[in-house]
Motif scaffolding. Structure first.
Motif, PDB file in Angstrom:
ATOM      1  N   LYS A 128      25.841  47.615  22.480  1.00  0.00           N
ATOM      2  CA  LYS A 128      25.235  48.763  21.647  1.00  0.00           C
ATOM      3  C   LYS A 128      25.943  49.851  20.999  1.00  0.00           C
ATOM      4  N   ALA A 129      27.421  50.163  21.716  1.00  0.00           N
ATOM      5  CA  ALA A 129      28.168  50.794  20.956  1.00  0.00           C
ATOM      6  C   ALA A 129      28.796  50.138  19.664  1.00  0.00           C
ATOM      7  N   GLU A 131      27.146  47.949  17.831  1.00  0.00           N
ATOM      8  CA  GLU A 131      26.131  48.158  17.060  1.00  0.00           C
ATOM      9  C   GLU A 131      26.012  49.600  16.176  1.00  0.00           C
ATOM     10  N   ARG A 132      26.183  50.523  16.928  1.00  0.00           N
ATOM     11  CA  ARG A 132      26.124  51.921  16.267  1.00  0.00           C
ATOM     12  C   ARG A 132      27.039  52.089  15.503  1.00  0.00           C
ATOM     13  N   GLN A 135      26.195  50.350  12.160  1.00  0.00           N
ATOM     14  CA  GLN A 135      25.269  51.077  11.342  1.00  0.00           C
ATOM     15  C   GLN A 135      25.804  52.397  10.853  1.00  0.00           C
ATOM     16  N   THR A 136      26.781  53.033  11.396  1.00  0.00           N
ATOM     17  CA  THR A 136      27.423  54.198  10.911  1.00  0.00           C
ATOM     18  C   THR A 136      28.330  53.866   9.630  1.00  0.00           C
ATOM     19  N   ASP A 139      26.380  53.442   6.611  1.00  0.00           N
ATOM     20  CA  ASP A 139      25.410  54.436   6.218  1.00  0.00           C
ATOM     21  C   ASP A 139      26.026  55.288   5.101  1.00  0.00           C
ATOM     22  N   THR A 148      33.055  60.616  10.644  1.00  0.00           N
ATOM     23  CA  THR A 148      31.912  60.227  11.260  1.00  0.00           C
ATOM     24  C   THR A 148      32.144  58.738  12.072  1.00  0.00           C
ATOM     25  N   GLU A 152      32.788  57.544  15.975  1.00  0.00           N
ATOM     26  CA  GLU A 152      32.119  56.441  16.428  1.00  0.00           C
ATOM     27  C   GLU A 152      32.951  55.473  16.996  1.00  0.00           C
ATOM     28  N   GLN A 301      30.531  43.023  18.769  1.00  0.00           N
ATOM     29  CA  GLN A 301      29.084  42.638  18.750  1.00  0.00           C
ATOM     30  C   GLN A 301      29.140  41.112  19.149  1.00  0.00           C
TER      31      GLN A 301
END
Length: 370
Positions: A128-129, A131-132, A135-136, A139, A148, A152, A301
């Motif tokens: 999950k970390a 994946e974040r 995604q960041t 973005d 940012t 992360e 991941q």
């Protein structure tokens, strides 16, 4: 993650994931012999893969343990566990609690079951970390994307450090999971144009190339651009004349002019400067940092998604991957003049990745790029 049964589907056939059966065995052991809870370490309610199992574990750990003799005679304590668990998972049934007790092979193995649950929770947390982070990095709406993304990345490193504190890595044990290939952004027009401007402007102002030594060929998105940047910086380093023709000749020596690249196209690309070398270099480095973060997240991941990797392998593989971000972060700090003062050493576990780079004075490149 594979789908786990919902709380209202507990009587259905369990999915084949081993951790689901391990969780059942652990909960069954604790329901049968509540005193074994004292032997269980390293897990909490959120360590379980389903809401129903998490609710049951929370109930078991919250309620006072029963008297062993009374527990052997009646189901009063089990009834209290069921009532408490149903506050969070209303579909829990008495029959499911009895199923848990029946499927537990050996209650005395509860510590081993808990260790497996802890390992699988660590895998899910890491995935999950990562994946974040991915995604960041993708973005495009972020006002300060680099900061940012680095924040992360630090959060992901903290997850790795936490796993390492429970599963210290073993030397030389690396994941065998194939590394996912880099992904070129769907809309790479901006990168194409900015890198061409960088090359043309650096060709027109070669003296400025020495101020951006933190930019490496691999920071450029396109192989031809990376090769031309290497040609240009090589000529500058040799103190040889730099212009579109000399760069073209150097490119030929390096085999960059194979089809479909035409010499005339290269000359045209290098002949239209605009802006400053520092500006376009910083833009290229920012793009490279974001791409590196995304690729690092995808790699971690992939490691976490591979069930054959042990927690030890996940820690080693993730730390090696995060080292790529640490390296480009240092170059970004040199480019922007934001190198932090090193903090005093503490007794806490070492961060994921290589040690922090000692502070150095801002270079002329940093000053000029601000």
């Amino acid at each position: 993650m594979p789908h786990a049964p919902e709380p209202d589907d507990l009587d259905a056939t369990a999915p084949p994931q081993p951790v689901f059966h391990v969780e059942q065995a652990l909960l069954g052991a604790l329901l049968l012999d509540p005193h074994r809870l004292g032997d269980v370490r390293g897990i909490a309610a959120d360590s379980f893969s389903t809401a129903a199992h998490a609710a049951l574990y929370a109930a078991i750990t919250t309620l006072p343990p029963p008297d062993p003799a009374e527990h052997a005679k009646n189901t009063a304590w089990l009834d209290r566990v069921l009532a408490t668990g149903r506050e969070q998972a209303c579909a829990l049934t008495a029959s499911y609690l009895h199923t848990l007790i029946q499927v537990c092979p050996w209650p005395r193995h509860a510590p081993a079951y808990a260790r497996i649950v802890e390992a699988e929770h660590a895998r899910r947390h890491l995935e999950k970390a990562a994946e974040r982070l991915v995604q960041t990095a993708h973005d495009v709406s972020l006002p300060h994307p680099v900061q940012t993304v680095l924040t992360e990345a630090d959060a992901l490193a903290a997850v790795v450090d936490d796993i390492a504190s429970h599963f210290p890595p073993r030397a030389g044990v690396l994941p065998r999971t194939p590394t996912p290939p880099p992904v070129l952004p769907a809309d790479h027009t901006e990168a194409l144009e900015e890198e061409q401007l960088l090359l043309a402007t650096a060709t027109a102002h070669p003296a400025d190339v020495g101020h951006v030594q933190w930019l490496l060929p691999e920071d450029l998105t396109f192989p031809l651009h990376a090769g031309l940047w290497q040609c240009l910086t090589t000529l500058v380093r040799r103190h040889e004349p730099v212009d579109p023709v000399t760069i073209l000749w150097e490119a030929q020596q390096r085999g960059l002019l194979d089809d479909p690249t035409e010499p005339g196209d290269v000359l045209h690309l290098l002949a239209e400067p605009a802006g400053s070398v520092e500006h376009w270099s910083e833009r290229a480095l920012q793009r490279s940092l974001l791409a590196t973060a995304a690729q690092t997240g995808r790699r971690i991941q992939a490691y976490a998604d591979d069930s054959t990797n042990t927690p030890f392998q996940l820690v080693v593989g993730a730390r090696r991957s995060l080292a790529d971000i640490s390296a480009i972060r240092t170059r970004w700090q040199h480019a922007t003049g934001t190198i932090p003062t090193p903090r005093p050493r503490s007794a806490s576990p070492a961060r994921a990745g290589p040690p922090p780079t000692p502070a150095v004075a801002a270079s002329p490149a940093a000053s000029r790029s601000r």
